[in-house]
Motif scaffolding. Structure first.
Motif, PDB file in Angstrom:
ATOM      1  N   GLU A  83      -4.239  -9.847  -3.342  1.00  0.00           N
ATOM      2  CA  GLU A  83      -5.527  -9.481  -4.338  1.00  0.00           C
ATOM      3  C   GLU A  83      -5.755  -8.062  -4.040  1.00  0.00           C
ATOM      4  OE1 GLU A  83      -8.925 -11.500  -2.934  1.00  0.00           O
ATOM      5  OE2 GLU A  83      -8.323 -13.545  -3.441  1.00  0.00           O
ATOM      6  N   VAL A  84      -5.644  -7.338  -5.227  1.00  0.00           N
ATOM      7  CA  VAL A  84      -5.911  -6.035  -5.273  1.00  0.00           C
ATOM      8  C   VAL A  84      -6.803  -5.246  -6.267  1.00  0.00           C
ATOM      9  CG1 VAL A  84      -4.080  -5.604  -7.088  1.00  0.00           C
ATOM     10  CG2 VAL A  84      -4.280  -3.691  -5.562  1.00  0.00           C
ATOM     11  N   LYS A  85      -7.460  -4.079  -5.758  1.00  0.00           N
ATOM     12  CA  LYS A  85      -8.507  -3.514  -6.832  1.00  0.00           C
ATOM     13  C   LYS A  85      -8.029  -2.042  -6.825  1.00  0.00           C
ATOM     14  CE  LYS A  85     -12.464  -5.675  -4.486  1.00  0.00           C
ATOM     15  NZ  LYS A  85     -13.476  -5.702  -3.651  1.00  0.00           N
ATOM     16  N   GLY A  86      -8.276  -1.595  -8.009  1.00  0.00           N
ATOM     17  CA  GLY A  86      -8.045  -0.089  -8.444  1.00  0.00           C
ATOM     18  C   GLY A  86      -6.953   0.031  -9.340  1.00  0.00           C
ATOM     19  N   VAL A  87      -6.039  -1.161 -10.019  1.00  0.00           N
ATOM     20  CA  VAL A  87      -4.920  -1.110 -10.856  1.00  0.00           C
ATOM     21  C   VAL A  87      -5.265  -2.205 -11.798  1.00  0.00           C
ATOM     22  CG1 VAL A  87      -3.423   0.210  -9.486  1.00  0.00           C
ATOM     23  CG2 VAL A  87      -3.247  -2.243  -9.148  1.00  0.00           C
ATOM     24  N   SER A  88      -4.598  -2.195 -13.105  1.00  0.00           N
ATOM     25  CA  SER A  88      -4.634  -3.321 -13.991  1.00  0.00           C
ATOM     26  C   SER A  88      -3.745  -4.383 -13.324  1.00  0.00           C
ATOM     27  CB  SER A  88      -4.005  -2.680 -15.282  1.00  0.00           C
ATOM     28  OG  SER A  88      -2.667  -2.427 -15.306  1.00  0.00           O
TER      29      SER A  88
ATOM     30  N   LYS B 103       1.027   6.917  -6.804  1.00  0.00           N
ATOM     31  CA  LYS B 103      -0.148   7.628  -6.727  1.00  0.00           C
ATOM     32  C   LYS B 103      -1.292   6.872  -7.404  1.00  0.00           C
ATOM     33  CE  LYS B 103       1.946  12.183  -7.229  1.00  0.00           C
ATOM     34  NZ  LYS B 103       2.247  12.249  -5.895  1.00  0.00           N
ATOM     35  N   LYS B 104      -1.447   5.491  -7.087  1.00  0.00           N
ATOM     36  CA  LYS B 104      -2.352   4.569  -7.209  1.00  0.00           C
ATOM     37  C   LYS B 104      -3.373   4.454  -5.924  1.00  0.00           C
ATOM     38  CE  LYS B 104      -0.544   3.847 -11.256  1.00  0.00           C
ATOM     39  NZ  LYS B 104      -1.233   4.234 -12.430  1.00  0.00           N
ATOM     40  N   ASP B 105      -4.635   4.574  -6.169  1.00  0.00           N
ATOM     41  CA  ASP B 105      -5.607   4.315  -5.182  1.00  0.00           C
ATOM     42  C   ASP B 105      -6.153   2.955  -5.172  1.00  0.00           C
ATOM     43  OD1 ASP B 105      -7.367   4.645  -3.175  1.00  0.00           O
ATOM     44  OD2 ASP B 105      -8.829   5.659  -4.441  1.00  0.00           O
ATOM     45  N   VAL B 106      -5.588   2.018  -4.362  1.00  0.00           N
ATOM     46  CA  VAL B 106      -5.738   0.578  -4.155  1.00  0.00           C
ATOM     47  C   VAL B 106      -6.483   0.046  -2.874  1.00  0.00           C
ATOM     48  CG1 VAL B 106      -4.093   0.010  -5.756  1.00  0.00           C
ATOM     49  CG2 VAL B 106      -3.501  -0.213  -3.464  1.00  0.00           C
ATOM     50  N   GLU B 107      -7.177  -0.847  -2.852  1.00  0.00           N
ATOM     51  CA  GLU B 107      -7.370  -1.803  -1.892  1.00  0.00           C
ATOM     52  C   GLU B 107      -6.849  -3.101  -2.228  1.00  0.00           C
ATOM     53  OE1 GLU B 107     -11.531  -2.091  -0.902  1.00  0.00           O
ATOM     54  OE2 GLU B 107     -12.087  -0.061  -1.837  1.00  0.00           O
ATOM     55  N   SER B 108      -6.222  -3.451  -1.091  1.00  0.00           N
ATOM     56  CA  SER B 108      -5.585  -4.904  -1.197  1.00  0.00           C
ATOM     57  C   SER B 108      -5.762  -5.786   0.047  1.00  0.00           C
ATOM     58  CB  SER B 108      -3.905  -4.571  -1.536  1.00  0.00           C
ATOM     59  OG  SER B 108      -3.247  -4.099  -0.363  1.00  0.00           O
TER      60      SER B 108
ATOM     61  N   ASN C 255       0.755  -1.093   0.059  1.00  0.00           N
ATOM     62  CA  ASN C 255      -0.051   0.012  -0.146  1.00  0.00           C
ATOM     63  C   ASN C 255       0.715   1.250   0.080  1.00  0.00           C
ATOM     64  OD1 ASN C 255      -2.941  -0.411   0.319  1.00  0.00           O
ATOM     65  ND2 ASN C 255      -2.028  -2.118   1.300  1.00  0.00           N
ATOM     66  N   LEU C 256       2.061   1.326   0.522  1.00  0.00           N
ATOM     67  CA  LEU C 256       2.976   2.419   0.606  1.00  0.00           C
ATOM     68  C   LEU C 256       3.464   2.599  -0.814  1.00  0.00           C
ATOM     69  CD1 LEU C 256       4.501   4.547   2.210  1.00  0.00           C
ATOM     70  CD2 LEU C 256       6.126   3.171   2.678  1.00  0.00           C
ATOM     71  N   ILE C 257       3.928   1.355  -1.269  1.00  0.00           N
ATOM     72  CA  ILE C 257       4.324   1.609  -2.829  1.00  0.00           C
ATOM     73  C   ILE C 257       3.310   2.129  -3.648  1.00  0.00           C
ATOM     74  CG2 ILE C 257       5.240   0.203  -4.630  1.00  0.00           C
ATOM     75  CD1 ILE C 257       7.227   0.669  -2.465  1.00  0.00           C
ATOM     76  N   ALA C 258       1.919   1.600  -3.466  1.00  0.00           N
ATOM     77  CA  ALA C 258       0.931   2.124  -4.354  1.00  0.00           C
ATOM     78  C   ALA C 258       0.897   3.596  -4.236  1.00  0.00           C
ATOM     79  CB  ALA C 258      -0.300   1.236  -4.119  1.00  0.00           C
TER      80      ALA C 258
END
Length: 138
Positions: free
Chosen positions: A99-104, A68-73, A61-64
């Motif tokens: 598992e991650v949401k918000g990126v390809s 500047k990526k808004d993710v849920e993991s 989450n810190l790397i995301a």
């Protein structure tokens, strides 16, 4: 200079108890039920899995965020105890499943590799144990 130091004391090995210095963790240890052990007891592999999963998910989450990526993991660490043919003892291996949401999927794989380079648990285990990485972008 340490940023944080945590302490836990084990007594009795795999069939004993482990307790953190602040008493937030106080667990009876035993062999897993599927290994012939008792129900309701933890084991060192579960404790390692909990630590690695939480550390890695934080690093991811810190790397995301830095990208500047808004993710849920969510990260699941599968820690296996295996026979070690080199010394007839045992060793551990890890599979990290994210598992991650918000990126390809491609972006997720890039973040995964960067998190693996950054995570303190990954740094501590690098070159010492087998760590497999898996990521699924939703």
């Amino acid at each position: 200079m340490p940023v944080l130091t945590s302490a836990a004391t084990a007594q009795g090995g795999r069939e004993g108890v482990v307790r953190s210095s602040d008493d937030l963790i106080h667990l009876e240890l035993g062999m897993p039920k599927d290994g012939g052990g008792a129900v309701g007891k933890s084991n060192p592999e579960q404790l390692f899995a909990a630590g690695y999963a939480s550390c890695f998910d934080g690093a991811f989450n810190l790397i995301a965020k830095k990208a500047k990526k808004d993710v849920e993991s969510s990260t699941t660490a599968h820690v296996s105890l295996e026979k070690d043919p080199e010394d007839d003892g045992f060793k551990i291996s890890v599979k990290l499943a994210v598992e991650v949401k918000g990126v390809s999927q491609e972006e997720a794989e890039d973040l995964l590799q960067k998190a693996h380079e950054f995570c303190p648990y990954s740094k501590a285990t690098r070159g010492n144990i087998e760590v497999d990485l898996e990521i699924t972008a939703e």
